[in-house]
Design an enzyme around this catalytic site. Structure first.
Site, PDB file in Angstrom:
ATOM      1  N   GLU A 326       0.842  -1.195   0.000  1.00 44.58           N
ATOM      2  CA  GLU A 326       0.000   0.000   0.000  1.00 44.58           C
ATOM      3  C   GLU A 326       0.877   1.245   0.000  1.00 44.58           C
ATOM      4  OE1 GLU A 326      -4.068  -1.108   2.371  1.00 44.58           O
ATOM      5  OE2 GLU A 326      -2.379  -0.412   3.582  1.00 44.58           O
ATOM      6  N   CYS A 327       0.671   2.116  -0.954  1.00 45.23           N
ATOM      7  CA  CYS A 327       1.363   3.404  -1.043  1.00 45.23           C
ATOM      8  C   CYS A 327       2.881   3.212  -0.951  1.00 45.23           C
ATOM      9  CB  CYS A 327       0.837   4.355   0.026  1.00 45.23           C
ATOM     10  SG  CYS A 327       1.192   6.109  -0.327  1.00 45.23           S
TER      11      CYS A 327
END
Length: 435
Positions: A326-327
């Site tokens: 994530e990210c």
């Protein structure tokens, strides 16, 4: 039901985090079990709340969470004496389009839970005029009750008397007045506050906040203003974990995972196996899934590039089992990351993604994703709600998109995530499956 309050403000930057942390610690020192929450998608503040209260803090998000989930998470307060929830931005600030229960504003959560609001008002540059602002907030939504205000950044005893007289004139209770102190502000960087783990003196700072609040705020009156939660019974929210054994990266480079997600996975029987990429640790060989959360990989890109054992462990795991990022974790799975100085660092190479902080552009907002390929724990067609906040720019993304992604108003965004085999990544942080 446990009585609660929402600590909110007319806007960001008013000092509500200082007030929140001071209240949490002061009540904790008095022997109360205080359950903290954070309204909205902020993933930094909960760690500060935990440091102040000794209890895990959870996000309550009225855009991303359906009613049962919202109230189920609030059920964490069942064994507490008091709930304190910290608002985000201004009290009524949210998105234009409502989600499962509302538009994401702190007022939505306060209204849904029946928690009165303590409004932190920055009175610098005004005196009686601050009462007009507070009165507007008190009347804006009759279903959101303003219990009173805490005056912040008061310049002098005369300034305090004038501000108090204005509040008295409109019938608003003043819980206290905080003199202006520049030394109480927590340091910030481009994504908000510096992480709690990066403060070697955090406990001393929070203790100072508590002393400050004790001196200038009527804590007994604040507690007395709390009201019990309303709504359906707060049965614990049940999560379906994405795997039975989850190797979760946890260090200064990978720390942005929503506490309710990890707690939910554990409560559903999943085993969390933490490891540190910065310490060049391999994910556990017995893990069924590797999950790389967001964080600040750009600040540690050189160390990540040199972490050969970590990268080899990821590659080995990905041969037969899923990996998700994530990210910041997504960026670490890519081919390369260019830091703010323009230096390119080799990342894991499991995806073709190349990102740059030398070409900064802010990406911010809620995300609604419909998967076009499977990812850990979710099948094609599943819809997810999350939040994106970063300054990196995509230079290359040769892999197919993972999802169709739109913002809170339904406008398509370019950051679709991507996948290669069983390796997936998104720029948004998952908050909840769709309602």
């Amino acid at each position: 039901m446990t009585p609660g309050l929402m600590i909110a403000a007319p806007s960001s930057g008013t000092g509500k985090t200082t007030v929140m942390l001071g209240l949490l610690r002061a009540f904790h020192e008095d022997g109360l079990r205080v359950q903290p929450f954070k309204s909205g998608p902020d993933y930094i503040d909960p760690a500060f709340h935990r440091a102040a209260s000794g209890r895990p803090s959870f996000n309550l998000d009225s855009w991303a969470m359906a009613v049962p989930m919202l109230h189920g998470l609030a059920g964490a307060a069942q064994d507490a004496d008091l709930v304190l929830a910290e608002g985000s931005m201004g009290l009524f600030d949210g998105v234009a389009a409502s989600g499962a229960t509302g538009n994401g504003a702190s007022a939505d959560v306060a209204r849904r839970m029946g928690w009165p609001v303590v409004l932190v008002i920055d009175v610098s540059g005004q005196a009686q005029s601050a009462a007009a602002t507070a009165l507007g907030f008190a009347r804006y939504d009759p279903d959101v009750r303003i219990a009173g205000v805490i005056l912040n950044r008061v310049a002098s005893p005369r300034h305090e008397r004038l501000a108090r007289s204005g509040m008295a004139a409109v019938g608003l209770h003043v819980f206290g007045a905080l003199p202006r102190r520049t030394d109480l502000k927590l340091p910030e960087r481009h994504l908000g506050l510096v992480q709690a783990s990066e403060h070697p003196d955090l406990d001393a700072r929070i203790a100072d906040y508590a002393t400050f609040l004790r001196t200038h705020v009527d804590l007994a009156a604040v507690r007395a203003a709390a009201r019990a939660s309303q709504g359906p019974a707060s049965a614990p929210h049940r999560f379906t974990p994405p795997a039975q054994r989850i190797a979760l990266a946890q260090d200064a480079a990978f720390s942005f995972v929503y506490p309710h997600m990890v707690a939910g996975w554990r409560s559903a029987g999943a085993e969390i196996l933490p490891f540190s990429p910065l310490a060049d640790e391999r994910p556990a060989a017995e893990a069924d899934l590797v999950w790389l959360p967001g964080g600040y990989p750009e600040l540690h890109a050189g160390r990540l590039a040199a972490a050969e054992r970590f990268r080899a462990g990821l590659v080995e795991h990905a041969r037969s089992k899923p990996v998700h990022g994530e990210c910041g974790g997504y960026m670490a799975l890519g081919q390369g990351l260019i830091d703010a100085d323009g230096t390119r660092h080799a990342m894991a190479g499991l995806l073709g993604l190349v990102t740059s902080y030398a070409q900064r552009r802010m990406h911010l907002g809620y995300r609604h994703a419909t998967l076009v390929a499977p990812m850990a724990g979710a099948t094609v067609g599943a819809t997810l709600r999350g939040h994106e906040f970063h300054y990196s720019t995509i230079l290359e993304q040769p892999d197919p998109p993972l999802a169709q992604v739109v913002d809170a108003e339904g406008t398509a965004v370019a950051e679709t995530g991507s996948y290669r085999g069983s390796v997936t990544g998104t720029f948004f942080h998952l908050i909840a499956p769709d309602a």
